[in-house]
Design an enzyme around this catalytic site. Structure first.
Site, PDB file in Angstrom:
ATOM      1  CB  CYS A  27      26.406  18.423  25.230  1.00 39.77           C
ATOM      2  SG  CYS A  27      27.737  18.976  24.196  1.00 39.77           S
ATOM      3  CD  GLU A  28      25.282  20.148  32.317  1.00 43.73           C
ATOM      4  OE1 GLU A  28      24.740  20.893  33.200  1.00 43.73           O
ATOM      5  OE2 GLU A  28      26.487  19.420  32.585  1.00 43.73           O
ATOM      6  CD  GLU A  88      41.978  31.984  57.047  1.00 39.69           C
ATOM      7  OE1 GLU A  88      41.159  31.530  56.628  1.00 39.69           O
ATOM      8  OE2 GLU A  88      43.082  30.874  57.840  1.00 39.69           O
ATOM      9  CE1 TYR A 116      29.468  27.663  44.978  1.00 44.31           C
ATOM     10  CE2 TYR A 116      30.431  28.876  43.495  1.00 44.31           C
ATOM     11  CZ  TYR A 116      30.149  27.719  44.353  1.00 44.31           C
ATOM     12  OH  TYR A 116      31.125  26.962  44.934  1.00 44.31           O
ATOM     13  N   GLY A 154      40.083  35.722  50.246  1.00 44.50           N
ATOM     14  CA  GLY A 154      40.940  34.413  48.964  1.00 44.50           C
ATOM     15  C   GLY A 154      40.300  35.718  47.769  1.00 44.50           C
TER      16      GLY A 154
HETATM   17  N1  LLP Z   1      39.294  31.222  54.918  1.00 40.65           N
HETATM   18  C1  LLP Z   1      38.798  29.848  54.845  1.00 40.65           C
HETATM   19  C2  LLP Z   1      38.392  28.971  55.812  1.00 40.65           C
HETATM   20  C3  LLP Z   1      37.915  29.474  54.108  1.00 40.65           C
HETATM   21  O1  LLP Z   1      37.325  28.384  53.758  1.00 40.65           O
HETATM   22  C4  LLP Z   1      37.653  30.619  52.776  1.00 40.65           C
HETATM   23  C5  LLP Z   1      36.888  30.631  51.621  1.00 40.65           C
HETATM   24  C6  LLP Z   1      38.606  31.446  52.522  1.00 40.65           C
HETATM   25  C7  LLP Z   1      39.170  31.495  54.053  1.00 40.65           C
HETATM   26  C8  LLP Z   1      37.844  32.394  51.460  1.00 40.65           C
HETATM   27  O2  LLP Z   1      37.127  32.918  51.238  1.00 40.65           O
HETATM   28  P1  LLP Z   1      36.696  34.576  50.566  1.00 40.65           P
HETATM   29  O3  LLP Z   1      37.710  35.557  50.881  1.00 40.65           O
HETATM   30  O4  LLP Z   1      38.151  34.074  48.689  1.00 40.65           O
HETATM   31  O5  LLP Z   1      35.318  34.282  50.456  1.00 40.65           O
HETATM   32  N2  LLP Z   1      33.684  28.687  45.495  1.00 40.65           N
HETATM   33  C9  LLP Z   1      32.689  29.391  46.314  1.00 40.65           C
HETATM   34  C10 LLP Z   1      33.582  30.106  47.324  1.00 40.65           C
HETATM   35  C11 LLP Z   1      33.539  29.038  48.686  1.00 40.65           C
HETATM   36  C12 LLP Z   1      34.623  29.803  49.608  1.00 40.65           C
HETATM   37  C13 LLP Z   1      35.118  28.418  50.114  1.00 40.65           C
HETATM   38  N3  LLP Z   1      35.889  28.569  51.481  1.00 40.65           N
HETATM   39  C14 LLP Z   1      32.296  30.922  45.267  1.00 40.65           C
HETATM   40  O6  LLP Z   1      32.942  30.997  43.758  1.00 40.65           O
HETATM   41  O7  LLP Z   1      31.954  31.612  45.434  1.00 40.65           O
END
Ligand code: LLP
Length: 444
Positions: free
Chosen positions: A361-362, A290, A334, A292
């Site tokens: 504003c921070e 999966e 992060y 992203g």
């Molecule tokens: N599958 C599951 C169950 C997940 O929880 C996530 C991401 C993905 C796939 C996709 O992960 P990727 O390939 O995108 O790393 N907001 C954070 C990232 C949080 C990721 C949460 N889960 C950031 O901006 O770095």
């Protein structure tokens, strides 16, 4: 700034993406503006598919829509023939509204609500990744009520900690996600599933973190899933058809980030699968992932206009942009790092060290200490690698309007999200009668 995908400096000395001059994009659509390199997104999808084809295994790749989920993106993912992973009712709604085939949607979440589960059942989505016993029970009773059979994966916590930022590590044992392998909770969950004739248990799922640069974590997770699959078969006779390794493949934000090629991640995950399963007389399962960030991350660039510039002699020079943590909260959340350039002055040498400050504003620092040409008010500042977890995590803090998103390809730019209007900002607000101003029409 590193130039990803189709990004180049054109003959006007401007940053160009997808054949579109970024100064023209800024003039047409305004700033801040998220620019998505469509060709690069498609290329990443195809790289994953090709890497799996090479492995010879059965596979499924689901784009993790949480990274960037809008109607046009769902359409693109459908066209590229990937599955889609959604993690909320809103993402599921978006996918369905985009006409994404329900049977290729997977639903995640550590605390899925009844509404989310019902929506998934009613739509007939392909798979629900069950996270805990409460969910198993609720889903079991809802599916029984609705007389629906449902494919499930069990999310397990494999106790693997990927080397990544601590806020985005989700696979170790101290996690809210999934059934623990070490304590035996996962094994009990497999047995519990058998009590519900409505469930078809496809297999197990793990996700060990995000923005991962090494393959060791994935290999360890694969080992744990394999051991668990074999043990489960030996003790219960239950055979898993699917092993899902989640997402987490890293991308290059700044110099020093060393993501592996997609093929390396896929090889690491798949290399032992065939031999281990066949030698154990176990039908070789389908491998699912999966991704992203690695699909959309480096395809995104955000364009901003430079506003005020403040120099504190001997200390720091602040170059302020007309956006910030509302369109990209990752530096604040992060301590994420980014690279930038002046998109309208792409051939000029970097001359000075500055801090790119956001507008909120921070403490809102987009990039601390980056080298740029001497910036002037009105310059166009581009921040690269902003395709993942920026628009999807954007907010209206300070009541800023969320920017527009365009897809660029072959010299054409198309709006996929329009910029929010002031009316959008107040659209959900209601003024109780007792507070209303005489001069204004009643909103409610
Ligand atoms: N599958 C599951 C169950 C997940 O929880 C996530 C991401 C993905 C796939 C996709 O992960 P990727 O390939 O995108 O790393 N907001 C954070 C990232 C949080 C990721 C949460 N889960 C950031 O901006 O770095």
């Amino acid at each position: 700034m590193y130039l990803h995908g189709t990004s180049t400096i054109n003959e006007r000395g401007h940053l160009q993406i997808g054949g579109c001059d970024t100064t023209d994009l800024a003039a047409t659509f305004g700033t801040p503006l998220y620019v998505m390199d469509e060709e690069l997104i498609r290329k990443r999808c195809r790289e994953f598919i090709q890497a799996f084809r090479t492995s010879g295994l059965k596979f499924k790749i689901a784009y993790a829509s949480k990274a960037f989920c809008v109607l046009a993106m769902c359409r693109l993912i459908d066209e590229e023939e990937l599955d889609l992973d959604v993690a909320s009712d809103g993402e599921l709604y978006t996918a369905l509204q985009a006409g994404f085939p329900a049977e290729r949607i997977h639903l995640h979440g550590s605390n899925k609500t009844r509404v989310e589960l019902e929506m998934a059942l009613d739509a007939g989505i392909g798979c629900i990744v069950v996270d805990n016993l409460m969910e198993l029970e609720l889903l079991g009773s809802l599916a029984t009520e609705k007389n629906k059979r449902v494919n499930i994966l069990l999310r397990v916590a494999p106790g693997v900690e990927a080397h990544t930022h601590e806020y985005i590590t989700t696979g170790n044992e101290d996690t809210k996600f999934g059934f623990d392998l070490a304590s035996g909770a996962a094994f009990l969950a497999v047995k519990a599933v058998a009590q519900y004739p409505v469930f078809k248990l496809l297999g197990i799922h793990s996700h060990i973190g995000s923005q991962i640069f090494e393959v060791e974590g994935f290999k360890l997770a694969v080992d744990k899933l394999i051991t668990f699959a074999l043990q489960t078969r030996d003790e219960t006779g239950i055979v898993f058809q699917v092993l899902n390794l989640g997402g987490g493949f890293g991308v290059r934000y700044v110099e020093g980030d060393t993501p592996l090629p997609i093929t390396a991640y896929v090889e690491a995950i798949t290399q032992d699968i065939f031999s281990v399963f066949t030698s154990n007389h176990y039908p070789v399962p389908e491998i699912q992932i999966e991704p992203g960030r690695s699909i959309v991350g480096d395809a995104g660039t955000t364009l901003y206009t430079v506003g005020s510039i403040k120099e504190i002699p001997g200390i720091r020079k602040y170059v302020s942009i007309n956006g910030g943590l509302t369109d990209n909260p990752r530096p604040a959340l992060y301590q994420a790092q980014y690279e930038a350039m002046l998109a309208n002055r792409g051939t000029e040498m970097d001359e000075e060290l500055v801090t790119v400050a956001g507008k909120c504003c921070e403490s809102d620092t987009m990039i601390r200490d980056t080298r740029l040409p001497r910036a002037n008010t009105g310059d166009l500042l581009a921040v690269s690698c902003t395709g993942a977890y920026t628009y999807s995590m954007a907010s209206n803090y300070n009541r800023y309007r969320r920017p527009a998103v365009v897809f660029v390809k072959d010299g054409t730019a198309e709006l996929v999200v329009r910029r929010e209007t002031y009316l959008d900002l107040i659209n959900c607000d209601v003024i109780p009668v007792r507070l209303r101003a005489e001069s204004l029409p009643y909103r409610g």
